[in-house]
Scaffold this motif. Structure first.
Motif, PDB file in Angstrom:
ATOM      1  N   HIS A 131      13.473   8.775   4.108  1.00  0.00           N
ATOM      2  CA  HIS A 131      12.305   7.809   3.319  1.00  0.00           C
ATOM      3  C   HIS A 131      11.549   8.262   2.461  1.00  0.00           C
ATOM      4  N   ALA A 132      11.927   9.119   2.078  1.00  0.00           N
ATOM      5  CA  ALA A 132      11.182  10.401   1.029  1.00  0.00           C
ATOM      6  C   ALA A 132      10.266   9.606  -0.031  1.00  0.00           C
ATOM      7  N   ASP A 133       8.944  10.116   0.070  1.00  0.00           N
ATOM      8  CA  ASP A 133       8.025   9.179  -0.977  1.00  0.00           C
ATOM      9  C   ASP A 133       7.771   9.706  -2.753  1.00  0.00           C
ATOM     10  N   ASP A 167       0.863  -1.299   0.058  1.00  0.00           N
ATOM     11  CA  ASP A 167      -0.039  -0.164   0.285  1.00  0.00           C
ATOM     12  C   ASP A 167       0.624   1.656   0.015  1.00  0.00           C
ATOM     13  N   VAL A 168       1.032   2.399  -0.979  1.00  0.00           N
ATOM     14  CA  VAL A 168       1.030   3.387  -0.837  1.00  0.00           C
ATOM     15  C   VAL A 168       0.381   5.116  -0.434  1.00  0.00           C
ATOM     16  N   LYS A 169       1.846   5.319   0.776  1.00  0.00           N
ATOM     17  CA  LYS A 169       0.725   5.951   1.585  1.00  0.00           C
ATOM     18  C   LYS A 169       2.055   7.546   1.067  1.00  0.00           C
ATOM     19  N   TYR A 171      -1.556  14.020  -7.303  1.00  0.00           N
ATOM     20  CA  TYR A 171      -1.009  12.374  -7.591  1.00  0.00           C
ATOM     21  C   TYR A 171      -1.323  11.356  -5.894  1.00  0.00           C
ATOM     22  N   LYS A 172      -0.871  12.841  -4.956  1.00  0.00           N
ATOM     23  CA  LYS A 172      -1.279  12.256  -4.116  1.00  0.00           C
ATOM     24  C   LYS A 172      -2.572  10.630  -3.748  1.00  0.00           C
ATOM     25  N   GLN A 173      -4.084  11.971  -3.707  1.00  0.00           N
ATOM     26  CA  GLN A 173      -4.976  11.427  -3.895  1.00  0.00           C
ATOM     27  C   GLN A 173      -5.171  10.362  -4.530  1.00  0.00           C
ATOM     28  N   GLU A 174      -4.742  10.260  -6.424  1.00  0.00           N
ATOM     29  CA  GLU A 174      -5.219   9.024  -6.491  1.00  0.00           C
ATOM     30  C   GLU A 174      -4.285   7.693  -6.716  1.00  0.00           C
ATOM     31  N   LEU A 175      -2.584   7.758  -6.611  1.00  0.00           N
ATOM     32  CA  LEU A 175      -1.825   6.622  -5.468  1.00  0.00           C
ATOM     33  C   LEU A 175      -2.476   6.684  -3.780  1.00  0.00           C
ATOM     34  N   GLU A 176      -2.894   6.650  -3.510  1.00  0.00           N
ATOM     35  CA  GLU A 176      -3.696   6.273  -2.080  1.00  0.00           C
ATOM     36  C   GLU A 176      -5.140   5.784  -2.023  1.00  0.00           C
ATOM     37  N   ALA A 177      -5.593   6.029  -3.192  1.00  0.00           N
ATOM     38  CA  ALA A 177      -7.138   5.641  -3.836  1.00  0.00           C
ATOM     39  C   ALA A 177      -6.743   4.234  -4.323  1.00  0.00           C
ATOM     40  N   MET A 178      -5.812   3.700  -4.251  1.00  0.00           N
ATOM     41  CA  MET A 178      -5.898   2.300  -5.581  1.00  0.00           C
ATOM     42  C   MET A 178      -5.257   1.920  -3.984  1.00  0.00           C
ATOM     43  N   ASN A 179      -5.262   1.596  -2.640  1.00  0.00           N
ATOM     44  CA  ASN A 179      -4.409   0.680  -1.943  1.00  0.00           C
ATOM     45  C   ASN A 179      -5.703  -0.379  -1.356  1.00  0.00           C
TER      46      ASN A 179
END
Length: 258
Positions: A98-100, A25-27, A250-258
């Motif tokens: 540990h940057a995302d 999962d991406v955060k 980008y943040k919203q889209e990536l975290e919505a995939m979790n």
């Protein structure tokens, strides 16, 4: 040559090891913002504007927007003033924290009639112009101490070196491209800039970063009209706002995939 061959093998192993890691999962918790050049390295210059100064102003404004509007994200800058930071240390800051996501901001150089934005991810050069941009940005290592040791024999003037080093970011290419595309779309549709598109080239500052990374060329200081635009405080805010909206999407889209 021995070092470069070893790096190629290592890049393949690195890619294999990270392909399973990316399935977690991406955060998005930490973003590192890099203002290109600085200190003794001015970058490219216009008639009066200097890349190191314009890039820093946009970087600081971008960080301010993220801190104010996305408080759950930690913002880290590679520099907040006029100082020289080696390329290896810029990526090192991102890796240590540990940057995302790693965002490097620059101004472009070219013929006086060249204009528009470009956002780069690490990858193979698709054209000689992409290689030329990477070669110019990478040449800063010649001002660093022990650059041959730090960059494993990398020669910024060698096309072969750029191609081999580009393999390192393979594990993160999808998300790097995802963010880059959003940046250029914002520039074109909301900021009103002329977009030259998303491109790939072998940038050392991206190669050393172990996370999705992009290098954004916000315009050409060698074009008098663009120089005037880029040197304006309001326009710098518009550019930073475009990158911010791309980041938020980008943040919203990536975290919505979790």
């Amino acid at each position: 040559m021995k070092n470069i061959v070893s790096l190629t093998v290592f890049a393949f192993l690195l890619f294999c090891s990270f392909t399973t890691f990316d399935r977690k999962d991406v955060k998005i918790r930490t973003v590192v913002i890099d203002a290109g050049h600085g200190g003794k390295d001015t970058g490219c210059n216009g008639a009066s504007a200097r890349e190191k100064e314009v890039a820093l102003k946009v970087a600081l404004k971008l960080g301010e927007l993220i801190e104010e509007n996305v408080p759950d994200v930690k913002v880290i800058f590679t520099r907040k003033d006029d100082r020289f930071v080696e390329l290896i240390d810029r990526a090192g800051i991102a890796n240590k924290n540990h940057a995302d996501l790693f965002i490097s901001i620059h101004c472009n150089s070219g013929p006086s009639n060249a204009f528009g934005t470009e956002t780069y991810t690490m990858g193979l050069h698709k054209s000689s112009s992409n290689l030329a941009v990477a070669t110019r940005e990478n040449s800063v290592i010649l001002q660093e101490d022990d650059y041959e040791k730090n960059y494993n024999g990398f020669n910024p003037k060698s096309p072969q070196s750029h191609i081999l080093f580009s393999l390192y970011q393979s594990a993160y290419i999808d998300n790097s491209l995802r963010f880059a595309q959003k940046v250029e779309r914002e520039f074109k549709t909301k900021v009103g800039r002329s977009s030259r598109g998303v491109k790939q080239a072998g940038f050392l500052v991206l190669w050393k970063s172990a996370m999705p990374s992009t290098l954004i060329e916000i315009g050409f200081l060698t074009n008098p009209t663009e120089e005037k635009y880029l040197n304006d405080k309001s326009n710098q805010s518009y550019i930073a706002s475009g990158i911010y909206r791309a980041f938020k999407d980008y943040k919203q889209e990536l975290e919505a995939m979790n």
